[in-house]
Motif scaffolding. Sequence first.
Motif, PDB file in Angstrom:
ATOM      1  N   GLN A   1      75.213  15.710  23.032  1.00 29.39           N
ATOM      2  CA  GLN A   1      76.596  15.249  22.900  1.00 29.39           C
ATOM      3  C   GLN A   1      76.906  14.130  23.899  1.00 29.39           C
ATOM      4  OE1 GLN A   1      79.905  17.665  21.906  1.00 29.39           O
ATOM      5  NE2 GLN A   1      78.691  19.548  21.947  1.00 29.39           N
TER       6      GLN A   1
ATOM      7  N   PHE B   1      79.946  30.946  27.433  1.00 29.79           N
ATOM      8  CA  PHE B   1      80.903  31.092  26.335  1.00 29.79           C
ATOM      9  C   PHE B   1      82.011  32.099  26.670  1.00 29.79           C
ATOM     10  CE2 PHE B   1      76.798  30.007  24.244  1.00 29.79           C
ATOM     11  CZ  PHE B   1      77.146  28.718  23.861  1.00 29.79           C
TER      12      PHE B   1
ATOM     13  N   LYS C   1      81.742  16.624  20.341  1.00 32.47           N
ATOM     14  CA  LYS C   1      81.917  17.781  19.459  1.00 32.47           C
ATOM     15  C   LYS C   1      82.609  18.967  20.110  1.00 32.47           C
ATOM     16  CE  LYS C   1      77.787  16.881  16.626  1.00 32.47           C
ATOM     17  NZ  LYS C   1      76.851  16.289  17.602  1.00 32.47           N
ATOM     18  N   SER C   2      82.519  19.096  21.435  1.00 32.02           N
ATOM     19  CA  SER C   2      83.194  20.200  22.119  1.00 32.02           C
ATOM     20  C   SER C   2      83.591  19.751  23.520  1.00 32.02           C
ATOM     21  CB  SER C   2      82.304  21.452  22.176  1.00 32.02           C
ATOM     22  OG  SER C   2      80.987  21.111  22.530  1.00 32.02           O
TER      23      SER C   2
ATOM     24  N   ASP D   1      73.076  28.638  27.900  1.00 32.41           N
ATOM     25  CA  ASP D   1      74.227  28.610  26.986  1.00 32.41           C
ATOM     26  C   ASP D   1      74.751  27.187  26.815  1.00 32.41           C
ATOM     27  OD1 ASP D   1      74.135  31.347  26.748  1.00 32.41           O
ATOM     28  OD2 ASP D   1      75.895  31.725  28.014  1.00 32.41           O
TER      29      ASP D   1
ATOM     30  N   VAL E   1      82.264  26.340  27.779  1.00 31.94           N
ATOM     31  CA  VAL E   1      82.449  25.500  26.600  1.00 31.94           C
ATOM     32  C   VAL E   1      83.747  25.967  25.956  1.00 31.94           C
ATOM     33  CG1 VAL E   1      81.515  24.881  24.345  1.00 31.94           C
ATOM     34  CG2 VAL E   1      79.957  25.356  26.247  1.00 31.94           C
ATOM     35  N   ASP E   2      84.745  25.106  25.916  1.00 30.47           N
ATOM     36  CA  ASP E   2      85.991  25.529  25.246  1.00 30.47           C
ATOM     37  C   ASP E   2      86.823  24.324  24.854  1.00 30.47           C
ATOM     38  OD1 ASP E   2      87.903  26.634  28.163  1.00 30.47           O
ATOM     39  OD2 ASP E   2      87.181  24.674  27.567  1.00 30.47           O
TER      40      ASP E   2
ATOM     41  N   SER F   1      72.414  24.985  24.842  1.00 29.00           N
ATOM     42  CA  SER F   1      72.427  25.233  23.393  1.00 29.00           C
ATOM     43  C   SER F   1      73.651  24.601  22.729  1.00 29.00           C
ATOM     44  CB  SER F   1      72.388  26.734  23.109  1.00 29.00           C
ATOM     45  OG  SER F   1      73.646  27.335  23.407  1.00 29.00           O
ATOM     46  N   ALA F   2      74.733  24.473  23.490  1.00 27.21           N
ATOM     47  CA  ALA F   2      75.976  23.961  22.901  1.00 27.21           C
ATOM     48  C   ALA F   2      76.173  22.461  23.102  1.00 27.21           C
ATOM     49  CB  ALA F   2      77.176  24.708  23.496  1.00 27.21           C
ATOM     50  N   LEU F   3      75.620  21.918  24.179  1.00 27.97           N
ATOM     51  CA  LEU F   3      76.060  20.578  24.590  1.00 27.97           C
ATOM     52  C   LEU F   3      75.007  19.468  24.542  1.00 27.97           C
ATOM     53  CD1 LEU F   3      78.189  21.599  27.725  1.00 27.97           C
ATOM     54  CD2 LEU F   3      78.947  21.364  25.359  1.00 27.97           C
TER      55      LEU F   3
END
Length: 270
Positions: free
Chosen positions: A21, A225, A101-102, A13, A82-83, A16-18
């Motif tokens: 970055q 998430f 971005k996050s 997870d 991720v928040d 896929s998000a980070l």
Amino acid sequence: MPELPEVETIARDLASALIGQKVLKAEFLNTAIRENCYTREETDLNGKTINRISRRGKNLIFHFSENLAMVCHLKMTGRLLVDSDRSRDNKHLHFFMRLDKSDLSFYDVRKFGRICITAESELNQHPRLSKLGPEPFDITPAEFTDIVKRRSKSIKLILLDQEILAGLGNIYADESLYSAGIRPTLKPYRISRARLEILHGSIIEVLDVAIGNRGSSVDDYLDGFGQAGNFQNLIKVYGKTDQACPGCETPIKRIILGGRSTHYCMKCQK
Ligand SMILES: [Zn+2]
């Protein structure tokens, strides 16, 4: 405690998000969770890019540019999510990373979780990683059997020992032994090589299904998430004391083995 499938789900997870970055700011809000192994400062992460996020045993490893890495162990109640920084008011937020971005937040109600910032080139000597046994996926059934046969304690305690095999905890050790039809209290000399090879296959299958179902949310576990997993709905014996065995309807037995609760079917597991 999150086991291999839960940590693998979180790693995927977060990847896929980070990945790709850049860190704008990293900060410990509570230094109790900071582990000083081969210490680098959290400020050293500033400006570095997340290249990769991996798992080893129950550890999450962030690989940054310029030879930096971060090793995280969630222990009992740790969560990496991720928040957004709105959550910074939360009294259980202990580490925070603002990315371009996050954001990434580490929460832990019981504060047993640990984060260590180190050099990537020193990961092999890291105290949380250097003594770990092989990953179940990385060995053959014959190699698994050789490793287990050298040991004298109960098979369940062997599966829980991270220095023998990395990643299994109480849930997946109980489920794998049930799937293989092996009683948790047996010592390896009483289990044939053929049955141990079947056990290795059971471990791989149980872990694969659990990863496919994004882990088990029996306690506090949430994915990267903040969503629950689904494998708790597929558990056959773990935590099912006195409930009917799905195979033969004999009530599931609970015993304490090495200080850990252990669940099995007296009829299906010999
Ligand atoms: Zn049964």
